[in-house]
Design an enzyme around this catalytic site. Structure first.
Site, short mmCIF file in Angstrom:
data_model
loop_
_atom_site.label_atom_id
_atom_site.label_comp_id
_atom_site.label_asym_id
_atom_site.label_seq_id
_atom_site.Cartn_x
_atom_site.Cartn_y
_atom_site.Cartn_z
N LYS A 274 0.74 -1.39 -0.07
CA LYS A 274 -0.26 -0.28 -0.39
C LYS A 274 0.65 1.09 -0.22
CE LYS A 274 -3.48 2.64 3.11
NZ LYS A 274 -3.77 2.25 3.87
N ASP A 279 -2.70 10.31 3.67
CA ASP A 279 -4.05 9.60 3.78
C ASP A 279 -4.46 11.20 4.54
OD1 ASP A 279 -6.17 8.66 4.24
OD2 ASP A 279 -5.03 7.35 5.20
N LYS A 286 -10.05 13.06 7.58
CA LYS A 286 -9.18 12.80 9.02
C LYS A 286 -9.81 14.04 9.95
CE LYS A 286 -6.24 8.71 8.41
NZ LYS A 286 -7.44 7.98 8.37
N ASP A 297 1.73 6.59 5.49
CA ASP A 297 0.53 5.42 5.43
C ASP A 297 1.26 4.88 3.78
OD1 ASP A 297 -1.69 3.97 5.48
OD2 ASP A 297 -2.75 5.26 4.05
N ASP A 356 -12.07 7.07 3.45
CA ASP A 356 -10.83 7.37 4.79
C ASP A 356 -10.55 5.42 4.21
OD1 ASP A 356 -8.89 7.23 5.59
OD2 ASP A 356 -10.06 8.05 7.45
N GLU A 358 -9.43 3.91 2.29
CA GLU A 358 -8.94 3.71 0.74
C GLU A 358 -7.84 2.80 0.62
OE1 GLU A 358 -7.76 5.24 3.12
OE2 GLU A 358 -5.66 4.80 2.86
N ARG A 360 -7.97 -0.95 1.49
CA ARG A 360 -8.92 -1.92 0.53
C ARG A 360 -9.08 -1.44 -1.40
NH1 ARG A 360 -13.17 -2.03 4.92
NH2 ARG A 360 -11.39 -0.85 6.31
N1 BES Z 1 -4.06 4.49 6.54
C1 BES Z 1 -5.50 4.03 7.68
C2 BES Z 1 -5.12 3.31 8.74
C3 BES Z 1 -3.96 3.86 9.79
C4 BES Z 1 -4.43 4.20 11.11
C5 BES Z 1 -2.95 3.50 10.00
C6 BES Z 1 -3.69 4.43 12.05
C7 BES Z 1 -1.70 4.10 10.38
C8 BES Z 1 -2.42 4.64 11.44
C9 BES Z 1 -6.05 4.07 6.85
O1 BES Z 1 -6.46 4.45 5.39
C10 BES Z 1 -7.52 4.39 7.48
O2 BES Z 1 -7.91 5.31 7.52
N2 BES Z 1 -8.33 3.56 7.98
C11 BES Z 1 -9.91 3.66 8.83
C12 BES Z 1 -10.33 2.25 8.14
C13 BES Z 1 -12.12 3.06 8.28
C14 BES Z 1 -12.67 4.18 7.63
C15 BES Z 1 -13.39 2.08 7.97
C16 BES Z 1 -9.45 3.34 10.05
O3 BES Z 1 -8.93 2.23 10.43
O4 BES Z 1 -10.09 4.06 10.73
ZN ZN Z 2 -4.78 4.56 4.67
MN MN Z 3 -7.28 6.48 5.25
#
Ligand code: BES
Ligand code: ZN
Ligand code: MN
Length: 501
Positions: A274, A279, A286, A297, A356, A358, A360
Site C-alpha cells: 500500500k 492519507d 480525518k 501510509d 478514508d 482507501e 483496500r
Molecule cells: N491509513 C489508515 C489506517 C491507519 C490508521 C494507519 C492509523 C496507521 C495509523 C486507513 O486508510 C484508514 O483510514 N482506515 C480507517 C478505516 C475505516 C474508515 C473503516 C480506520 O482505520 O479508521
Molecule cells: Zn490509509
Molecule cells: Mn484512510
C-alpha cells in the site's frame, strides 16, 4: 507550482552518508586491534589480564550489574589491543528474549560512539534453541536498526559514524557466520531503503518520487522496473484505484519491480505494498491530530521495496514481483464522494461509503493485477486499519491468510527475525457487514473487528492464489518522541524469502 520546486530543492539536500559493512574475522581475540571490542564481562576480564590491564578493568566494572541489557563502555590503557571494551551483561546460556536485550543495549550504545569500526565477540553466550548463525543475524540486525538515522533535513545533526563491524568467529562456524554476514549486509540496505522512504515528508515522497526511487533498483541486470500510469490503469478497468487517486494533483502509479533470480519456470512470489503517500481521509476527512503521521501510509510500499532491495543485494535464487499501489488520498472537487459506486478491475462493483477506507480500494485492483503473474504466493503489506493498533499494539504485525501453511511460515519468519507477527481471522463472517444496497459490496462493514473486516474485503479478490495480508499500521512506524519509520516488516519478509521463497 510552489510545492514542486521547493520539494525538488529540498530533496537535493539529501545527505550522502557512507554505507556500513559487516564482515567476519577469524584468529585470536588477544591479537585483535580494534577501537572497540564488544564482549561479556568474563571475556573482558580474561583479555584485560593478558593485556596487563586487569586492574583498570576491575576498577571500571566494580559496580557493573552483570545482567542482560546492562552495558558499560570502558576505555582501556595503551597496553591493550582494544582501545575500548563495550562490556555486555550476562553470559553462558540465555533465552532468546535476554539475547535480544543484550544485543539491543549493545547496539544502542555503539550507535552513540564516535568510532568508525568495532568488533563483536559474544561467542561465549549460548542461546537456547538457537545456533551461531541466528546469533550473528540477530546481533547485526540490532546494529543496523540502531545506527540508522534520518537527518536529511536538519541543518546540523549527528549521525552514527560506524562504518565497519567485524564479527569475530571461530573456524568451525565460519561458513555459517559468513552467510549471516552476507545476508545482514543485504538486509541493512533493505531496511535503510524502506525507512528513508517512510521518513521522507509527503511533499517530497509522492507517487512520482516512489517510482523514481524504485527505478534505482533497475540498475541490477536481473531487475526490470516499470509502471502503469493513470491512463493505462483506466483502460485496465482499475476503477477502485482510480477513485482514490482522482482527488490528487499528483498522478497515481502502479509500480512494478520484477527480479528474476530463479529459474524461468519458477512461479514468483508477489509482494504488494500500500503506497498511499498521504492519507487525508479524502472527503471523509480525518481529524487534525497527528495527521502528519499519515505520511507513513506508504510504509507497506516501502517495506515491499526494501525487501526487494535486500533480495537483490543477497542475490536470492528466486523470482520476485513487487507491486506498489501508489496514490495520494486527497479531498478535491473531483474526489470520490461517500455513496459513489465504482467498478474494480475484477468486475465487482464497490459502493464507497467512507473515502478514508482507501487502502483496500487501491489494493483490490493490485491483487487482481497480480493474477497475471501466476504467483506461487501473494503477500500484501499495508498500514490498513487503526483497529489493528488496538488489537496488537506495536509488538506484532497482523497476518491474515487463506492458507494456514503460509500464515505459519510468516509467523515463524517473524519469530526468527525478531520482527514478529500474529495471526488474526479472515473468516467470511467478517465480510457480512460489507453488504451494500446498491453495489456488490461496500468498502466498510462496521467498526468491530475492523482489521478482519478489511481483510475480508481484500479476500474477495484472492480466489486465484495463495494469499496473505499483513496489516502493519501498528508496527511500521513509531509516534511520539521517537517518531519515525521502523522498516518493519522488512526483517520478517526477508527471512520468509530466505527460508521459503
Ligand atoms: N491509513 C489508515 C489506517 C491507519 C490508521 C494507519 C492509523 C496507521 C495509523 C486507513 O486508510 C484508514 O483510514 N482506515 C480507517 C478505516 C475505516 C474508515 C473503516 C480506520 O482505520 O479508521
Ligand atoms: Zn490509509
Ligand atoms: Mn484512510
Amino acid at each position: 507550482m510552489l510545492t514542486a520546486s521547493v520539494s525538488t530543492r529540498i530533496a537535493r539536500q539529501r545527505q550522502v552518508t557512507g554505507i556500513m559493512k559487516y564482515s567476519t574475522k577469524t584468529g585470536s581475540l588477544n591479537d585483535l586491534v580494534t577501537p572497540c571490542l564488544v564482549t561479556t564481562l568474563a571475556n573482558a576480564k580474561k583479555l584485560a589480564s593478558q593485556w596487563k590491564a586487569g586492574p583498570a578493568l576491575s576498577v571500571a566494572t566494580k559496580d557493573f550489574d552483570d545482567k542482560a541489557g546492562s552495558v558499560l563502555l570502558v576505555n582501556m590503557p595503551d597496553s591493550a589491543k582494544a582501545s575500548r571494551i563495550l562490556v555486555c551483561g550476562s553470559d553462558g546460556t540465555v533465552s532468546v528474549a535476554d539475547f535480544n536485550k543484550i544485543v539491543n543495549a549493545a547496539a544502542a550504545r555503539l550507535a552513540t560512539l564516535k568510532i568508525t569500526s568495532a568488533a563483536l565477540a559474544l561467542n561465549t553466550i549460548t542461546v537456547t534453541d538457537r545456533d551461531v548463525y541466528w546469533k550473528i543475524c540477530t546481533t547485526l540486525t540490532a546494529i543496523s536498526l540502531s545506527v540508522y538515522g534520518f537527518n536529511n533535513y536538519k541543518s546540523s545533526a549527528q549521525s552514527a559514524t560506524l562504518r565497519t563491524v567485524h564479527a569475530v568467529v571461530d573456524n568451525r562456524s565460519r561458513s555459517a557466520c559468513q552467510k549471516a554476514v552476507r545476508e545482514a549486509n543485504a538486509l541493512k540496505q533493505g531496511f535503510d531503503f524502506a525507512r528513508d522512504l517512510g521518513n521522507q515528508p509527503p511533499n517530497v515522497c509522492n507517487p512520482t518520487y516512489l517510482l523514481r526511487e524504485a527505478r534505482k533498483l533497475g540498475k541490477s541486470a536481473k531487475v526490470k522496473v516499470s509502471a502503469l500510469d493513470e491512463k493505462k490503469m483506466e483502460s485496465l478497468g482499475m476503477g477502485a484505484f482510480m477513485s482514490v487517486t482522482r482527488g490528487s494533483t499528483t498522478p497515481g502509479k502502479m509500480i512494478i519491480v520484477e527480479y528474476s533470480g530463479g529459474k524461468k519456470t519458477d512461479a514468483p512470489v508477489v509482494l504488494i505494498g500500500k503506497g498511499i503517500t498521504f492519507d487525508t481521509g479524502g472527503i471523509s476527512l480525518k481529524p487534525g491530530a497527528a495527521m502528519d503521521e499519515m505520511k507513513f501510509d506508504m510504509c507497506g510500499a516501502a517495506a515491499v521495496l526494501g525487501t526487494t532491495v535486500a533480495a537483490i543485494e543477497a542475490s536470492l535464487p528466486i523470482n520476485l514481483i513487487c507491486i506498489v499501489a501508489a496514490a495520494e488520498n486527497m479531498p478535491a472537487g473531483n474526489a470520490s464522494r461517500p455513496g459513489d459506486i465504482v467498478a474494480t478491475m475484477s468486475g465487482k462493483t464497490v459502493e464507497i461509503l467512507n473515502t478514508d477506507a482507501e487502502g483496500r480500494l487501491v489494493l483490490c485492483d493490485a491483487l487482481t493485477y497480480a493474477e497475471r503473474y501466476k504467483p506461487k504466493t501473494v503477500i500484501d503489506v499495508a498500514t490498513l486499519t487503526g483497529a489493528v493498533i488496538v488489537a496488537l499494539g506495536s509488538h506484532a504485525s497482523a497476518v491474515f491468510s487463506n492458507d494456514q501453511t503460509l500464515a505459519r511460515d510468516l509467523i515463524d519468519a517473524g519469530e526468527i527475525s525478531g520482527d514478529r507477527a500474529w495471526q488474526l481471522p479472515v473468516w467470511e463472517e467478517y465480510g457480512q457487514g460489507l453488504s451494500s444496497n446498491f453495489a456488490d459490496m461496500a468498502n466498510i462493514g462496521g467498526r468491530d473487528g475492523g482489521s478482519s473486516v478489511a481483510a475480508a474485503f481484500l479476500a474477495r479478490f484472492t480466489d486465484k492464489f495463495t494469499w496473505a495480508h499483513m496489516d502493519i499500521a501498528g508496527t511500521a512506524f513509531r509516534s511520539g518522541p521517537r517518531k519515525g519509520s521502523t522498516g518493519r516488516p522488512v526483517g520478517l519478509l526477508f527471512r520468509y524469502l530466505l527460508d521459503h521463497g
